[in-house]
Design an enzyme around this catalytic site. Structure first.
Site, PDB file in Angstrom:
ATOM      1  N   ASP A   9      -7.618  18.714 -15.057  1.00  0.00           N
ATOM      2  CA  ASP A   9      -7.897  17.343 -15.462  1.00  0.00           C
ATOM      3  C   ASP A   9      -7.473  17.228 -16.925  1.00  0.00           C
ATOM      4  OD1 ASP A   9      -9.003  14.965 -16.405  1.00  0.00           O
ATOM      5  OD2 ASP A   9     -10.747  15.093 -15.087  1.00  0.00           O
ATOM      6  N   LYS A  57      -8.419   5.861 -19.384  1.00  0.00           N
ATOM      7  CA  LYS A  57      -8.728   6.343 -20.722  1.00  0.00           C
ATOM      8  C   LYS A  57      -7.509   6.232 -21.643  1.00  0.00           C
ATOM      9  CE  LYS A  57     -12.710   7.426 -18.753  1.00  0.00           C
ATOM     10  NZ  LYS A  57     -12.487   7.472 -17.302  1.00  0.00           N
ATOM     11  N   ARG A 101       0.845  -1.197   0.000  1.00  0.00           N
ATOM     12  CA  ARG A 101       0.000   0.000   0.000  1.00  0.00           C
ATOM     13  C   ARG A 101       0.872   1.235   0.000  1.00  0.00           C
ATOM     14  NH1 ARG A 101      -0.937   2.165   4.511  1.00  0.00           N
ATOM     15  NH2 ARG A 101      -1.433   0.246   5.624  1.00  0.00           N
ATOM     16  N   TYR A 155     -16.809  16.209 -16.078  1.00  0.00           N
ATOM     17  CA  TYR A 155     -17.191  14.810 -15.904  1.00  0.00           C
ATOM     18  C   TYR A 155     -18.201  14.687 -14.765  1.00  0.00           C
ATOM     19  CZ  TYR A 155     -16.690   9.983 -14.312  1.00  0.00           C
ATOM     20  OH  TYR A 155     -16.935   8.708 -13.876  1.00  0.00           O
TER      21      TYR A 155
END
Length: 388
Positions: A183, A208, A58, A111
């Site tokens: 973004d 994406k 982690r 978005y």
């Protein structure tokens, strides 16, 4: 500067960095591809004796580290961080830099998941937000309050392909003492590098174009502020929404071909946008590569190319738009974007249902397409058939 691929020369071009930055040959075997360290914990040489700083995946994992170094190099930042999803990256950023009572300026085209994160999650914890047309520099300046901490931008935006002048808004932000977040998902770092234009943090959905093959979900943050990078890394570890090693490996594989894919995405999308602009059943086309687009000149100034995303409005209203989505065959009806295969969707009912009734509501007759890298003549034939 160390000239190994792990620390690439500053003058190396994007295409070279995409393949080599953060990814030297494996020291033990010479493997030219970074191994998948599918491991949760690491042997310590005595208490606290960590090999390479790794103790628990982690906190850090060698495969993820390679991706994070690659991301930083591609965006020209000092620190890159890889997350389980784009929204996990956004959540980490918000909880790192905001406290109850802080305010954020968000775009009027964004978005739906980002809007939902602000309006349904962050707002419950005392974060305030207001909407501005980020393509209008004065509108953003007017929206900034004394308690504003972030200006949030998507450019090109989702789904209306709006263009924001990053350098101009960086000036507004820094004059007001706030951070500018961009973004960069629709453009990818190949087409646009917001940090070089003055942004403080870049956000990506790596699902994406970075991954590029519709086979992985991931997110990223990149910053050139070393102190902020340390804060983000602390919170990433504390909250735990990290990219797994196999997901990190898939994104790295995708990034190696990002430049050549984006060239084809952009070329195909430009041809399709021109066809749509001349089609009798299309009332409006949203694509920054068209000279008629209001953000065309700004996009040409700050982008290498105009990307693979196109939206358009259909004569006949919502049902006609839905019918186009249903009739398309080569364009697959589905959410997401940025894969090698072309996708089509109805934002109002699919990706942007969460903004219905808000200032971000999208036109009901809007269709959004993610133009893939297939033969463009086949894609044009499919759209013409769907429209007719």
């Amino acid at each position: 500067m160390n000239d190994s691929p792990h620390h690439p020369r500053a003058h190396q071009h994007f295409e070279t960095l995409a393949i080599h930055a953060g990814q030297p040959a494996d020291a033990q075997t010479g493997a030219v591809v970074t191994p998948i360290y599918q491991v949760s914990t690491y042997k310590q040489d005595g208490v606290g004796g960590l090999r390479g700083g790794y103790e628990y995946s982690r906190s850090a994992n060698p495969t993820r580290t390679a991706l994070e170094q690659n991301l930083a190099a591609l965006e020209g930042g000092s620190r890159g961080l890889a997350f389980a999803s784009g929204l996990a990256a956004e959540d980490c950023l918000l909880r790192t830099v905001l406290t109850p009572g802080d305010h954020v300026v968000i775009p009027n085209d964004a978005y739906g998941g980002t809007f939902r994160l602000f309006s349904k999650v962050a707002e419950r914890w005392g974060v305030r937000w207001s909407v501005a047309d980020t393509s209008d520099v004065q509108a953003v300046r007017d929206a900034v309050r004394p308690e504003t901490k972030l200006i949030w931008v998507e450019t090109p935006s989702n789904p209306l392909l709006g263009i924001t002048d990053i350098a101009a808004l960086a000036g507004v932000a820094h004059q007001a003492g706030v951070r500018l977040v961009v973004d960069n998902t629709f453009a990818s770092p190949y087409l646009q590098q917001p940090l070089a234009l003055g942004a403080d943090v870049v956000v990506h959905s790596m699902t994406k174009y970075m991954g590029g093959h519709s086979d992985v979900v991931g997110g990223a943050l990149v910053t050139s502020d070393a102190a902020l990078g340390e804060e983000l890394a602390y919170h990433q570890n504390a909250m735990g929404a990290v990219a797994g090693p196999f997901d990190a490996w898939l994104v790295m594989r995708g990034i190696k071909t990002l430049a050549v894919r984006m060239d084809r995405h952009s070329e195909n999308a430009g041809r399709i946008a021109e066809m749509l602009a001349g089609h009798g059943k299309v009332t409006r086309v949203y694509y920054p590569g068209l000279a008629s687009h209001p953000g065309h000149e700004v996009a040409a100034k700050q982008m290498r190319g105009f990307g693979g995303m196109v939206s358009f409005q259909v004569a006949g209203g919502e049902e006609a738009a839905v019918a186009v989505c249903d009739r398309a065959e080569l364009f697959t009806l589905g959410e997401s974007l940025g894969g090698v295969e072309s996708l089509i969707e109805h934002p109002g009912r699919m990706t942007h249902a969460s903004v219905a009734g808000s200032a971000l509501e999208v036109p009901a007759d809007l269709v959004r397409i993610s133009v893939g890298i297939e033969a463009v003549d086949d894609l044009i034939d499919d759209l013409r058939s769907a429209l007719n």
